[in-house]
Design a protein around this motif. Structure first.
Motif, PDB file in Angstrom:
ATOM      1  N   SER A  49       3.705   0.207  -5.874  1.00 61.41           N
ATOM      2  CA  SER A  49       2.414   0.659  -5.359  1.00 61.41           C
ATOM      3  C   SER A  49       2.410   2.187  -5.257  1.00 61.41           C
ATOM      4  N   GLU A  50       1.231   2.742  -4.902  1.00 65.01           N
ATOM      5  CA  GLU A  50       1.161   4.190  -4.729  1.00 65.01           C
ATOM      6  C   GLU A  50       2.123   4.664  -3.647  1.00 65.01           C
ATOM      7  N   ARG A  51       2.259   3.862  -2.581  1.00 65.59           N
ATOM      8  CA  ARG A  51       3.142   4.266  -1.486  1.00 65.59           C
ATOM      9  C   ARG A  51       4.605   4.268  -1.923  1.00 65.59           C
ATOM     10  N   THR A  52       5.007   3.269  -2.704  1.00 64.40           N
ATOM     11  CA  THR A  52       6.387   3.235  -3.169  1.00 64.40           C
ATOM     12  C   THR A  52       6.665   4.381  -4.135  1.00 64.40           C
ATOM     13  N   ILE A  53       5.698   4.661  -5.005  1.00 63.90           N
ATOM     14  CA  ILE A  53       5.850   5.797  -5.921  1.00 63.90           C
ATOM     15  C   ILE A  53       5.988   7.087  -5.125  1.00 63.90           C
TER      16      ILE A  53
END
Length: 407
Positions: free
Chosen positions: A249-253
């Motif tokens: 997800s954007e948060r993991t990236i």
């Protein structure tokens, strides 16, 4: 003189920190914005991202020598302020872009005025004694790392509120940075070290041809070119690769890029000041490039999320190579040509950025698109490892010639 160098260095590093954080904010959401505007899958979005980087790099390739020449004539401060204002316009365009064409326009604006790292490198050369130059160039990498801790984390947190919100935040940060520079940043280039602006030297051909006046650095420059092409396996490919292979997800990236930033900051802000003096610049080049190459191959073959995070520290240890190479190159050029040198290097790096993202994006897309017979999303990372090994061989050959005793 020495007492004035430390605060001046602090000013430029603080300016760059805010600049890099603004750039880092948008990385986690760029694939999402491209897919929203085009309606195409992630493999196609990677190609669009590659072409946008091409537009930025091609413009910078043409304009970086001009900005470098202007900084040698009028000083570093006005050029840096113009560059920051150009980045603010870039983020503003992307924040309101109704079509993919607007994104390309914004990238051209940023490429034309984007000379912050070029001018910062010349600034640091101005205020650094020769024996400290490599370590101080390493501080650029440390600031880059810190900015990529703060920026992607903010981007990952802001991304769920809309793909455009991080661009608005980046625009605001860059404008604050511009104000900081306008009121606080001192000039570093003494009047006696300035030179007249010359159009014959302030263009990509003339600027690059000027490198021939210093043949001792040509092999190292070639090595640096290959390293920068290889780096786009990570820089231009990370979000697309991790979405495709690990469904991040954007948060993991954002979190992963923050970890990369932390590792870079630790290596180039601290470790490099111990390693380079102990190993020497030449051994630091060899060691750093070997670790870079190993990191690429580990990324290419990773099968789990925890491996990607763990391998980041091997990859980032390779960061000792860049400042060592840059220190060797800068130490061979006189003070009144540092702006021209950094403009030429930026132009060369922009030239690699014309091809690097396109090469890596198309390699990734070819090996990951639906129906491919040879599914291997890590192919671009593996190619980066091969290019870095080649760079190490070039650097070794060049340094052996320059240190060979005369007959």
């Amino acid at each position: 003189m020495r007492s004035s160098r430390t605060p001046a260095l602090g000013f430029i590093l603080a300016t760059l920190l805010i600049d890099v954080a603004g750039l880092g904010i948008i990385i986690p959401v760029m694939p999402k914005l491209i897919t929203e505007l085009t309606g195409e899958p992630i493999s196609a979005a990677a190609r669009w991202g590659g072409w946008m980087t091409f537009a930025y790099a091609a413009t910078q390739f043409l304009c970086a020598p001009i900005m470098g020449g202007l900084s040698d004539r009028f000083g570093r401060r006005p050029v840096l302020l113009a560059s920051l204002f150009g980045f603010a316009l870039d983020y503003a365009f992307m924040a309101v872009a109704p079509t993919i064409t607007w994104l390309f326009v914004s990238r051209v604006i940023a490429g034309a005025l984007g000379a912050s790292f070029t001018t910062a490198a010349a600034y640091i050369a101005d205020v650094s004694p020769p024996e400290k130059r490599a370590q101080n160039f390493g501080m650029i990498g440390a600031v880059f790392g810190l900015g990529f801790i703060l920026g992607p984390l903010m981007g990952g947190l802001l991304g769920p509120y809309g793909a455009r919100v991080p661009f608005i935040a980046s625009c605001g940060l860059t404008l604050v940075n511009w104000l900081f520079g306008f009121f606080i940043l001192p000039e570093s280039l003494k009047p006696e070290n300035r030179r007249a602006f010359d159009w014959k030297r302030a263009n990509p051909v003339g600027s690059l041809a000027g490198l021939r006046r210093h043949p001792v650095i040509l092999g190292l420059v070639a090595s640096l070119v290959l390293v920068n092409i290889a780096a786009h396996a990570v820089q231009s490919n990370w979000s697309y690769y991790t979405i495709e292979k690990f469904h991040w997800s954007e948060r993991t990236i954002g979190a992963s890029i923050a970890v990369i930033g932390l590792a870079i900051a630790l290596v180039q802000g601290g470790l490099i000041r111990v390693v380079i003096p102990r190993l020497g610049q030449q051994r630091s080049v060899y060691t750093g490039l070997a670790l870079y190459s190993l990191g690429f191959f580990l990324y290419a073959t990773a099968t789990t999320t925890w491996q990607m995070f763990a391998y980041t520290f091997v990859y980032c240890l390779g960061g000792i190579a860049g400042p060592a190479i840059q220190g060797l190159i800068s130490g061979s050029v006189p003070a009144n040509e540092q702006g021209e040198l950094q403009g030429a290097l930026t132009s060369l790096m922009s030239f690699t950025t014309i091809f690097g993202p396109l090469i890596m994006a198309n390699v990734f897309s070819f090996f990951s698109e639906a129906g491919t017979r040879h599914y291997f999303p890590g192919a671009a990372m593996a190619l980066g490892g091969v290019l870095t090994l080649t760079s190490a061989l070039l650097a070794r050959s060049s340094l052996r010639r320059t240190t060979r005793p005369a007959a």
